[in-house]
Enzyme design. Structure first.
Site, mmCIF file in Angstrom:
data_model
loop_
_atom_site.group_PDB
_atom_site.id
_atom_site.type_symbol
_atom_site.label_atom_id
_atom_site.label_comp_id
_atom_site.label_asym_id
_atom_site.label_seq_id
_atom_site.Cartn_x
_atom_site.Cartn_y
_atom_site.Cartn_z
ATOM 1 N N GLY A 77 44.568 -17.652 -16.027
ATOM 2 C CA GLY A 77 43.693 -17.925 -14.897
ATOM 3 C C GLY A 77 44.535 -18.223 -13.676
ATOM 4 O O GLY A 77 45.758 -18.348 -13.779
ATOM 5 N N GLN A 133 47.091 -22.483 -6.031
ATOM 6 C CA GLN A 133 48.342 -21.941 -6.573
ATOM 7 C C GLN A 133 48.932 -20.827 -5.709
ATOM 8 O O GLN A 133 50.096 -20.485 -5.866
ATOM 9 C CB GLN A 133 48.120 -21.395 -7.991
ATOM 10 C CG GLN A 133 47.789 -22.474 -9.004
ATOM 11 C CD GLN A 133 47.651 -21.871 -10.385
ATOM 12 O OE1 GLN A 133 46.595 -21.380 -10.742
ATOM 13 N NE2 GLN A 133 48.735 -21.871 -11.137
ATOM 14 N N CYS A 181 51.148 -23.344 -17.285
ATOM 15 C CA CYS A 181 50.623 -23.098 -15.947
ATOM 16 C C CYS A 181 51.661 -22.328 -15.137
ATOM 17 O O CYS A 181 52.844 -22.675 -15.177
ATOM 18 C CB CYS A 181 50.328 -24.442 -15.291
ATOM 19 S SG CYS A 181 49.706 -24.313 -13.617
ATOM 20 N N LEU A 182 51.217 -21.308 -14.413
ATOM 21 C CA LEU A 182 52.143 -20.508 -13.596
ATOM 22 C C LEU A 182 52.847 -21.364 -12.537
ATOM 23 O O LEU A 182 53.916 -21.005 -12.066
ATOM 24 C CB LEU A 182 51.396 -19.363 -12.895
ATOM 25 C CG LEU A 182 50.781 -18.267 -13.778
ATOM 26 C CD1 LEU A 182 49.957 -17.305 -12.923
ATOM 27 C CD2 LEU A 182 51.851 -17.515 -14.552
ATOM 28 N N HIS A 215 41.097 -26.132 -17.015
ATOM 29 C CA HIS A 215 42.430 -26.152 -16.410
ATOM 30 C C HIS A 215 42.360 -25.724 -14.937
ATOM 31 O O HIS A 215 42.932 -26.381 -14.063
ATOM 32 C CB HIS A 215 43.354 -25.219 -17.211
ATOM 33 C CG HIS A 215 44.732 -25.054 -16.649
ATOM 34 N ND1 HIS A 215 45.860 -25.479 -17.320
ATOM 35 C CD2 HIS A 215 45.180 -24.510 -15.489
ATOM 36 C CE1 HIS A 215 46.930 -25.215 -16.578
ATOM 37 N NE2 HIS A 215 46.546 -24.612 -15.465
ATOM 38 N N GLU A 216 41.629 -24.647 -14.675
ATOM 39 C CA GLU A 216 41.574 -24.114 -13.304
ATOM 40 C C GLU A 216 40.767 -25.019 -12.374
ATOM 41 O O GLU A 216 41.145 -25.210 -11.222
ATOM 42 C CB GLU A 216 41.018 -22.683 -13.291
ATOM 43 C CG GLU A 216 41.817 -21.653 -14.106
ATOM 44 C CD GLU A 216 43.305 -21.626 -13.808
ATOM 45 O OE1 GLU A 216 43.716 -21.952 -12.680
ATOM 46 O OE2 GLU A 216 44.083 -21.282 -14.721
ATOM 47 N N HIS A 252 42.781 -27.767 -11.033
ATOM 48 C CA HIS A 252 43.613 -27.396 -9.874
ATOM 49 C C HIS A 252 42.874 -27.652 -8.554
ATOM 50 O O HIS A 252 43.489 -28.029 -7.567
ATOM 51 C CB HIS A 252 43.983 -25.906 -9.918
ATOM 52 C CG HIS A 252 45.191 -25.595 -10.740
ATOM 53 N ND1 HIS A 252 46.446 -26.078 -10.436
ATOM 54 C CD2 HIS A 252 45.356 -24.815 -11.833
ATOM 55 C CE1 HIS A 252 47.321 -25.606 -11.323
ATOM 56 N NE2 HIS A 252 46.684 -24.842 -12.196
HETATM 57 CO CO CO Z 1 47.514 -23.866 -13.798
#
Ligand code: CO
Length: 163
Positions: free
Chosen positions: A50, A55, A93-94, A140-141, A144
């Site tokens: 995702g 991000q 996570c990226l 998770h998203e 953010h």
């Molecule tokens: Co993330």
């Protein structure tokens, strides 16, 4: 043509801000259509489960979640119901990388099932019931969008387990 966007990495203040709601009237604007296409391309190319707008440097309430055949673009997403039951799985996570720039994984407990509402890219209100991986990715998203990273959840869990 959609562009590949740069991923903001922890510790960057952008990742810590509470993101702003999207004015649905602006969803059809060329800038917004481009942003959504660029985010989707970036998530696919970086092989993310995702991607949330902070991000890529935009504090806006937009997330994209990889959902098998079709990616879910979720505008102003909200979780409306969470299961009592949780499941612990590895998560990465990226935006969170180690000294070598590699993504690393830690175990995080998330609600096993969630229900939520969001607006799709046409601005149409949608409901979703998700479990397991999809539920985990959405939690998770959405974190953010509130300036929360999965490593914060790991820390919280360590404290509650050993306090
Ligand atoms: Co993330």
């Amino acid at each position: 043509m959609a562009k590949l966007l740069e991923i903001i990495k922890h510790p960057n203040k952008i990742l810590r801000k509470v993101s702003a709601e999207i004015d649905l009237k602006k969803l059809k604007s060329p800038e917004m259509v481009e942003l959504l296409a660029d985010m989707e391309k970036t998530m696919i190319e970086k092989d993310g489960a995702g991607l949330a707008a902070p991000q890529i440097g935009k504090n806006l309430r937009i997330i994209i979640v990889n959902n098998e055949k079709e990616n879910l673009v979720m505008i102003n997403p909200q979780i409306t119901k969470k299961s009592w039951g949780r499941k612990t799985e590895l998560e990465g996570c990226l935006s969170v990388v180690d000294e070598q720039g590699e993504i690393y994984y830690e175990k995080v407990a998330r609600h096993k099932k969630i229900s939520g509402i969001y607006y799709d890219r046409q601005g149409k209100k949608q409901k979703i019931n998700a479990s397991d991986l999809l539920a985990r990715a959405i939690q998770h998203e959405i974190d953010h969008l509130d300036g929360i990273l999965f490593i914060d959840r790991v820390e919280e869990q360590k404290k509650s387990n050993y306090a």
